[in-house]
Scaffold this active site. Structure first.
Site, PDB file in Angstrom:
ATOM      1  N   ASN A   1     -80.885  18.287  16.966  1.00  0.00           N
ATOM      2  CA  ASN A   1     -80.123  19.041  17.971  1.00  0.00           C
ATOM      3  C   ASN A   1     -78.646  18.761  17.726  1.00  0.00           C
ATOM      4  OD1 ASN A   1     -78.932  20.101  20.233  1.00  0.00           O
ATOM      5  ND2 ASN A   1     -79.836  18.626  21.663  1.00  0.00           N
TER       6      ASN A   1
ATOM      7  N   GLY B   1     -77.475   9.625  23.377  1.00  0.00           N
ATOM      8  CA  GLY B   1     -76.090   9.466  22.946  1.00  0.00           C
ATOM      9  C   GLY B   1     -75.464   8.146  23.356  1.00  0.00           C
TER      10      GLY B   1
ATOM     11  N   LYS C   1     -76.122  20.050  19.095  1.00  0.00           N
ATOM     12  CA  LYS C   1     -75.295  20.197  20.305  1.00  0.00           C
ATOM     13  C   LYS C   1     -74.042  21.030  19.995  1.00  0.00           C
ATOM     14  CE  LYS C   1     -77.415  16.038  21.998  1.00  0.00           C
ATOM     15  NZ  LYS C   1     -77.377  14.845  22.814  1.00  0.00           N
TER      16      LYS C   1
ATOM     17  N   HIS D   1     -82.946  21.021  28.053  1.00  0.00           N
ATOM     18  CA  HIS D   1     -82.333  19.785  27.552  1.00  0.00           C
ATOM     19  C   HIS D   1     -81.583  19.099  28.695  1.00  0.00           C
ATOM     20  CE1 HIS D   1     -79.631  17.040  25.532  1.00  0.00           C
ATOM     21  NE2 HIS D   1     -80.557  16.986  24.597  1.00  0.00           N
TER      22      HIS D   1
ATOM     23  N   GLU E   1     -78.795  17.785  28.963  1.00  0.00           N
ATOM     24  CA  GLU E   1     -77.391  18.169  29.172  1.00  0.00           C
ATOM     25  C   GLU E   1     -77.302  19.505  29.907  1.00  0.00           C
ATOM     26  OE1 GLU E   1     -76.394  17.494  25.088  1.00  0.00           O
ATOM     27  OE2 GLU E   1     -76.711  15.366  25.494  1.00  0.00           O
TER      28      GLU E   1
ATOM     29  N   GLU F   1     -87.166  12.625  26.651  1.00  0.00           N
ATOM     30  CA  GLU F   1     -85.835  12.101  26.346  1.00  0.00           C
ATOM     31  C   GLU F   1     -85.261  11.417  27.583  1.00  0.00           C
ATOM     32  OE1 GLU F   1     -83.866  14.364  22.901  1.00  0.00           O
ATOM     33  OE2 GLU F   1     -83.634  15.618  24.654  1.00  0.00           O
TER      34      GLU F   1
ATOM     35  N   SER G   1     -81.091   8.423  21.019  1.00  0.00           N
ATOM     36  CA  SER G   1     -80.565   7.459  20.055  1.00  0.00           C
ATOM     37  C   SER G   1     -81.563   7.111  18.941  1.00  0.00           C
ATOM     38  CB  SER G   1     -80.073   6.195  20.769  1.00  0.00           C
ATOM     39  OG  SER G   1     -79.035   6.532  21.686  1.00  0.00           O
TER      40      SER G   1
HETATM   41  P1  PGA Z   1     -79.083  11.460  20.639  1.00  0.00           P
HETATM   42  O1  PGA Z   1     -79.464  12.842  21.370  1.00  0.00           O
HETATM   43  O2  PGA Z   1     -80.036  11.314  19.468  1.00  0.00           O
HETATM   44  O3  PGA Z   1     -77.660  11.622  20.212  1.00  0.00           O
HETATM   45  O4  PGA Z   1     -79.273  10.370  21.639  1.00  0.00           O
HETATM   46  C1  PGA Z   1     -80.795  13.257  21.523  1.00  0.00           C
HETATM   47  C2  PGA Z   1     -80.860  14.577  22.250  1.00  0.00           C
HETATM   48  O5  PGA Z   1     -80.061  14.789  23.176  1.00  0.00           O
HETATM   49  O6  PGA Z   1     -81.685  15.448  21.941  1.00  0.00           O
END
Ligand code: PGA
Length: 253
Positions: free
Chosen positions: A9, A175, A11, A97, A99, A169, A215
């Site tokens: 992803n 992140g 983003k 997601h 976010e 997640e 992460s």
């Molecule tokens: P990240 O994001 O690997 O940077 O923690 C995962 C995601 O949001 O799908």
């Protein structure tokens, strides 16, 4: 036996040049591993989807959208439909997601509409679910995740749900560099699989893929994916460097 699945992803990152370079790097590097033993997808920003789809077209790397709108066409300024995504070569679409839930304000009801539209439009949705840190600390993890799963899939038959991948997640791990331990992740994946078996049936719950996200990186990918109910990874930050993403794909083979 569920085939491992690794999705990146991106983003709101990359530009027209770097998106194609990254996609080309992933396509070239995963020639050996992708396809046969592991499914691989990259989810670039909407505006680079077409170029990225072109860059991976002769490989087995698939392309996914980071979001979708539930209406097919019409006066919905700024939105993108399933048929548009299909038209430019998308296979997958992320739905819900964290976010989008927590920054943009998407509700379970909206996520359900998007997921339903994705399936109706011939896309394979990836339903993202997961608790906030405060919800984990408040002992509400299972309640929140169960709500995301149940409401996200509301109204869909077992047959339709077989098109879905679930991504667990935990928001506190996204992140942040804080990864859920393999045990913590496995526990929630088993919980989700049991829930799917209760909501639908064993056969469907056994077949559906549940990815972990938060992460994930080359150094922890193998251990996470060695857990019985972790069928792959949804990768954010570490999917932005071909070398790191390829390392994660290798760990899935
Ligand atoms: P990240 O994001 O690997 O940077 O923690 C995962 C995601 O949001 O799908």
């Amino acid at each position: 036996m569920r085939k491992p699945f690794v999705a990146g992803n991106w983003k709101m990152n990359t530009d027209s040049r770097s998106s194609v370079a990254l996609a080309t790097g992933v396509a070239e590097g995963s020639v050996e591993s992708a396809g046969q033993n592991v499914d691989v997808a990259v989810c670039p920003p909407f505006v680079y989807l077409r170029a990225v789809a072109g860059a991976v077209s002769s490989s087995s790397v698939a392309v996914g959208a980071q979001d979708i709108y539930f209406e097919e066409k019409g006066a919905f300024t700024g939105e993108i439909s399933a048929s548009m995504l299909k038209d430019i070569g998308c296979t997958y679409a992320l739905c819900g997601h964290s976010e989008r839930r927590h920054v943009i304000g998407e509700t379970d009801e909206l996520v359900n509409k998007k997921l339903t539209a994705a399936i109706a439009g011939g896309l394979l949705p990836i339903l993202c679910v997961g608790e906030l840190q405060s919800e984990r600390e408040g002992g509400q993890t299972e309640e929140v995740v169960a709500r995301h799963v149940k409401e996200g899939l509301a109204g869909l038959s077992a047959e339709k749900v077989s098109a879905v991948t679930v991504a667990y997640e935990p928001v506190w791990a996204i992140g942040t560099g804080l990864t859920a331990t393999p045990d913590q992740a496995q526990q929630m994946h088993a919980f989700i699989r049991k829930l799917l078996s209760d909501l639908y049936d064993n056969k469907m719950a056994d077949a559906i893929r549940i990815l972990y996200g938060g992460s994930a990186k080359p150094g922890n990918a193998a251990e996470l994916m060695s857990q019985g109910d972790i069928d792959g990874l949804l990768v954010g930050g570490a999917s932005l460097k071909a070398e790191d993403f390829l390392g994660i794909i290798q760990a899935a083979v």
